[in-house]
Motif scaffolding. Structure first.
Motif, PDB file in Angstrom:
ATOM      1  N   ILE A   1     -65.311  -4.141   6.070  1.00 23.89           N
ATOM      2  CA  ILE A   1     -64.294  -4.240   4.978  1.00 23.89           C
ATOM      3  C   ILE A   1     -63.883  -2.780   4.683  1.00 23.89           C
ATOM      4  CG2 ILE A   1     -63.916  -4.374   2.577  1.00 23.89           C
ATOM      5  CD1 ILE A   1     -65.357  -6.938   2.638  1.00 23.89           C
ATOM      6  N   ILE A   2     -64.911  -1.696   4.593  1.00 23.22           N
ATOM      7  CA  ILE A   2     -64.426  -0.477   4.458  1.00 23.22           C
ATOM      8  C   ILE A   2     -63.690   0.225   5.701  1.00 23.22           C
ATOM      9  CG2 ILE A   2     -65.452   1.931   3.971  1.00 23.22           C
ATOM     10  CD1 ILE A   2     -67.716   0.651   2.403  1.00 23.22           C
ATOM     11  N   ALA A   3     -64.248  -0.463   6.873  1.00 25.09           N
ATOM     12  CA  ALA A   3     -63.888   0.172   8.277  1.00 25.09           C
ATOM     13  C   ALA A   3     -62.351  -0.231   8.272  1.00 25.09           C
ATOM     14  CB  ALA A   3     -64.565  -0.310   9.378  1.00 25.09           C
ATOM     15  N   VAL A   4     -61.946  -1.497   7.953  1.00 21.88           N
ATOM     16  CA  VAL A   4     -60.703  -1.898   8.018  1.00 21.88           C
ATOM     17  C   VAL A   4     -59.810  -1.187   7.195  1.00 21.88           C
ATOM     18  CG1 VAL A   4     -59.154  -3.892   7.222  1.00 21.88           C
ATOM     19  CG2 VAL A   4     -61.487  -4.595   8.493  1.00 21.88           C
ATOM     20  N   VAL A   5     -60.023  -0.892   5.850  1.00 20.90           N
ATOM     21  CA  VAL A   5     -59.327   0.084   5.005  1.00 20.90           C
ATOM     22  C   VAL A   5     -58.889   1.277   5.771  1.00 20.90           C
ATOM     23  CG1 VAL A   5     -59.255   1.466   3.033  1.00 20.90           C
ATOM     24  CG2 VAL A   5     -60.125  -0.858   2.799  1.00 20.90           C
ATOM     25  N   PHE A   6     -59.963   1.945   6.627  1.00 21.68           N
ATOM     26  CA  PHE A   6     -59.539   3.399   7.171  1.00 21.68           C
ATOM     27  C   PHE A   6     -58.883   3.244   8.525  1.00 21.68           C
ATOM     28  CE2 PHE A   6     -62.878   4.781   4.146  1.00 21.68           C
ATOM     29  CZ  PHE A   6     -62.319   6.120   3.922  1.00 21.68           C
ATOM     30  N   LEU A   7     -59.173   2.186   9.285  1.00 18.52           N
ATOM     31  CA  LEU A   7     -58.309   1.850  10.447  1.00 18.52           C
ATOM     32  C   LEU A   7     -56.786   1.578  10.047  1.00 18.52           C
ATOM     33  CD1 LEU A   7     -61.047  -0.587  12.164  1.00 18.52           C
ATOM     34  CD2 LEU A   7     -60.001   1.461  12.948  1.00 18.52           C
ATOM     35  N   PHE A   8     -56.707   0.856   8.980  1.00 18.74           N
ATOM     36  CA  PHE A   8     -55.212   0.724   8.654  1.00 18.74           C
ATOM     37  C   PHE A   8     -54.570   1.843   8.049  1.00 18.74           C
ATOM     38  CE2 PHE A   8     -55.992  -4.198   7.945  1.00 18.74           C
ATOM     39  CZ  PHE A   8     -55.418  -4.525   9.487  1.00 18.74           C
ATOM     40  N   LEU A   9     -55.286   2.893   7.340  1.00 19.60           N
ATOM     41  CA  LEU A   9     -54.904   3.930   6.746  1.00 19.60           C
ATOM     42  C   LEU A   9     -54.356   4.993   7.969  1.00 19.60           C
ATOM     43  CD1 LEU A   9     -56.733   4.792   3.687  1.00 19.60           C
ATOM     44  CD2 LEU A   9     -54.514   3.782   4.019  1.00 19.60           C
ATOM     45  N   GLN A  10     -55.182   5.296   8.863  1.00 17.12           N
ATOM     46  CA  GLN A  10     -55.067   6.052  10.026  1.00 17.12           C
ATOM     47  C   GLN A  10     -54.636   7.484   9.544  1.00 17.12           C
ATOM     48  OE1 GLN A  10     -53.146   4.497  13.640  1.00 17.12           O
ATOM     49  NE2 GLN A  10     -53.341   2.473  12.920  1.00 17.12           N
ATOM     50  N   HIS A  11     -54.995   8.130   8.717  1.00 12.22           N
ATOM     51  CA  HIS A  11     -54.799   9.433   8.206  1.00 12.22           C
ATOM     52  C   HIS A  11     -55.379  10.531   9.440  1.00 12.22           C
ATOM     53  CE1 HIS A  11     -53.814   8.879   4.095  1.00 12.22           C
ATOM     54  NE2 HIS A  11     -54.947   7.832   3.964  1.00 12.22           N
ATOM     55  N   PRO A  12     -54.480  11.647   9.347  1.00  9.22           N
ATOM     56  CA  PRO A  12     -54.887  12.569  10.315  1.00  9.22           C
ATOM     57  C   PRO A  12     -56.275  13.236  10.000  1.00  9.22           C
ATOM     58  CG  PRO A  12     -52.976  13.246   9.257  1.00  9.22           C
ATOM     59  CD  PRO A  12     -53.132  11.991   8.657  1.00  9.22           C
ATOM     60  N   ARG A  13     -56.973  13.573  11.184  1.00  7.55           N
ATOM     61  CA  ARG A  13     -58.352  14.304  10.765  1.00  7.55           C
ATOM     62  C   ARG A  13     -57.974  15.626  10.127  1.00  7.55           C
ATOM     63  NH1 ARG A  13     -61.458  14.157  16.277  1.00  7.55           N
ATOM     64  NH2 ARG A  13     -59.561  14.409  16.504  1.00  7.55           N
ATOM     65  N   LYS A  14     -58.982  15.886   9.394  1.00  9.99           N
ATOM     66  CA  LYS A  14     -58.894  17.202   8.687  1.00  9.99           C
ATOM     67  C   LYS A  14     -59.228  18.187   9.827  1.00  9.99           C
ATOM     68  CE  LYS A  14     -59.701  15.818   4.044  1.00  9.99           C
ATOM     69  NZ  LYS A  14     -60.320  15.376   2.762  1.00  9.99           N
TER      70      LYS A  14
END
Length: 121
Positions: A103-116
């Motif tokens: 569930i947490i992975a899905v949130v981050f996969l959909f957000l696709q923020h640039p890496r710091k």
């Protein structure tokens, strides 16, 4: 920044995997009771299906992780997806932690923020 389709599709797969993992215990127990009553052996087939879904998820999340790395997108979703699918792939006893991780992975996969960016001293 362009959104990667592999991340979107992996997120959708992970949602489906969460639903399957949540139902896995019920299906396996129901199949086991049916096997005992009818003297058949369908439980192993049901278990193999759920384990196959988990290991397909490992491969799909690993590909998404690699593509995210190449396109400078946050790796959190792919890493959590791999860990969650490996948890279930090793043993169905870890279904609950696997579901939470996915569930947490899905949130981050959909957000696709640039890496710091890293600060090099």
């Amino acid at each position: 920044m362009n959104k990667l389709k592999i991340n979107t599709w992996t997120g959708i797969f992970d949602i489906v995997a969460c639903l399957l993992f949540a139902s896995s215990w019920f299906v396996i127990f129901a199949t086991a009771f049916s096997d005992a009553a009818n003297k058949t052996n369908a439980t192993s087939g049901a278990g193999i299906f759920f384990y196959a879904v988990a290991w397909i998820g490992v491969v799909l999340n690993a590909i998404a992780l690699w593509q995210s790395y190449k396109h400078n997108i946050s790796l959190v979703g792919g890493i959590l997806g791999v860990i969650g699918c490996v948890c279930f792939g090793l043993t169905a006893l870890l279904a609950f932690p696997a579901i939470i991780l996915l569930i947490i992975a899905v949130v981050f996969l959909f957000l696709q923020h640039p890496r710091k960016k890293e600060n090099v001293a």
